[in-house]
Enzyme design. Structure first.
Site, short mmCIF file in Angstrom:
data_model
loop_
_atom_site.label_atom_id
_atom_site.label_comp_id
_atom_site.label_asym_id
_atom_site.label_seq_id
_atom_site.Cartn_x
_atom_site.Cartn_y
_atom_site.Cartn_z
N TYR A 83 0.83 -1.20 0.00
CA TYR A 83 0.00 0.00 0.00
C TYR A 83 0.87 1.25 0.00
O TYR A 83 0.63 2.19 -0.78
CB TYR A 83 -0.92 -0.03 1.22
CG TYR A 83 -1.70 1.25 1.45
CD1 TYR A 83 -2.70 1.64 0.57
CD2 TYR A 83 -1.43 2.06 2.54
CE1 TYR A 83 -3.42 2.82 0.77
CE2 TYR A 83 -2.14 3.23 2.76
CZ TYR A 83 -3.12 3.61 1.87
OH TYR A 83 -3.82 4.77 2.08
N GLU A 117 -11.45 6.44 5.77
CA GLU A 117 -10.77 7.20 6.82
C GLU A 117 -11.69 7.35 8.04
O GLU A 117 -11.23 7.30 9.18
CB GLU A 117 -10.35 8.58 6.31
CG GLU A 117 -9.22 8.57 5.28
CD GLU A 117 -7.88 8.17 5.85
OE1 GLU A 117 -7.75 8.07 7.09
OE2 GLU A 117 -6.94 7.96 5.06
N TRP A 148 -4.92 1.30 10.40
CA TRP A 148 -5.19 1.29 8.96
C TRP A 148 -5.10 -0.13 8.42
O TRP A 148 -5.80 -0.47 7.45
CB TRP A 148 -4.20 2.21 8.25
CG TRP A 148 -4.52 2.37 6.80
CD1 TRP A 148 -3.74 2.02 5.74
CD2 TRP A 148 -5.72 2.93 6.23
NE1 TRP A 148 -4.37 2.31 4.56
CE2 TRP A 148 -5.59 2.88 4.83
CE3 TRP A 148 -6.88 3.46 6.78
CZ2 TRP A 148 -6.58 3.34 3.96
CZ3 TRP A 148 -7.88 3.93 5.92
CH2 TRP A 148 -7.71 3.86 4.53
#
Length: 206
Positions: A30, A52, A60
């Protein structure tokens, strides 16, 4: 792997990455290919804002592992389809263990989809969000120099809230701005910084 004075980690492949992207292969991929690459389409920005929001209070990595499920249950993040969700859809998602089962965040996804549609008459979500791009990039020399919010993220948060968006606080918006390439906070010593960064342009919609 070796920790460096600038806070980055020198990985076994010879590339320097922040600690959060140094170990887990999913997070490394990522960071290497998606994080910080500009996203300039409505679906992509709506997806990033939604994810988010779901990430708030969580890691995350948790969100990325559930990304495919999020895409499925939120109709590939088509704001037109999500905007049509009713309370029965919220209840349905609350029992879907594949995603984050948080009523407020699920409702925010629907609320934000409707707000995204409303913005189409005013230039659209992309134009609004990108209008808050900082003039200069910070070019931090170490992880310690990277802020968690900025005047621009505060202004963006206020603007989105005024348009009916939810879960768009200034810290969350700063993370969004980093993720979608609006503000480049790659540490100077990272392999993603400067001329070694991926070409700028239309990036993947996560």
């Amino acid at each position: 792997m070796t920790a460096r004075d600038d806070g980055l980690v020198l990985c076994e492949d010879g590339l320097a990455r922040p600690p959060w992207a140094a170990v887990d292969p999913m997070l490394r991929a990522y960071y290497d290919t998606e994080w910080g690459v500009p996203v300039r389409d409505e679906h992509g920005l709506y997806e990033r804002i939604t994810l988010e929001a779901f990430q708030s209070g969580l890691s995350w990595a948790t969100i990325l592992r559930k990304r495919d499920a999020f895409r499925e249950v939120f109709c590939a993040f088509d704001p037109g389809r999500v905007a049509a969700f009713e309370e029965a859809d919220v209840e349905r998602l609350l029992v879907d263990a594949r995603i984050i089962r948080n009523r407020a965040k699920i409702r925010a996804a629907v609320t934000n989809a409707r707000a995204t549609l409303a913005l189409r008459d005013e230039g659209g979500l992309v134009d609004l969000v990108w209008s808050f791009q900082p003039v200069a990039a910070p070019a931090p020399a170490s992880l310690a120099e990277i802020p968690t919010r900025s005047p621009e993220s505060l202004a963006l948060s206020k603007a989105l809230r005024a348009k009916g968006f939810a879960f768009v606080g200034p810290t969350t918006m700063f993370a969004l701005m980093e993720a979608v390439g609006m503000v480049d906070t790659h540490v100077v010593g990272s392999h993603r910084a400067g001329p070694t960064a991926p070409p700028r342009g239309l990036g993947p919609a996560l």
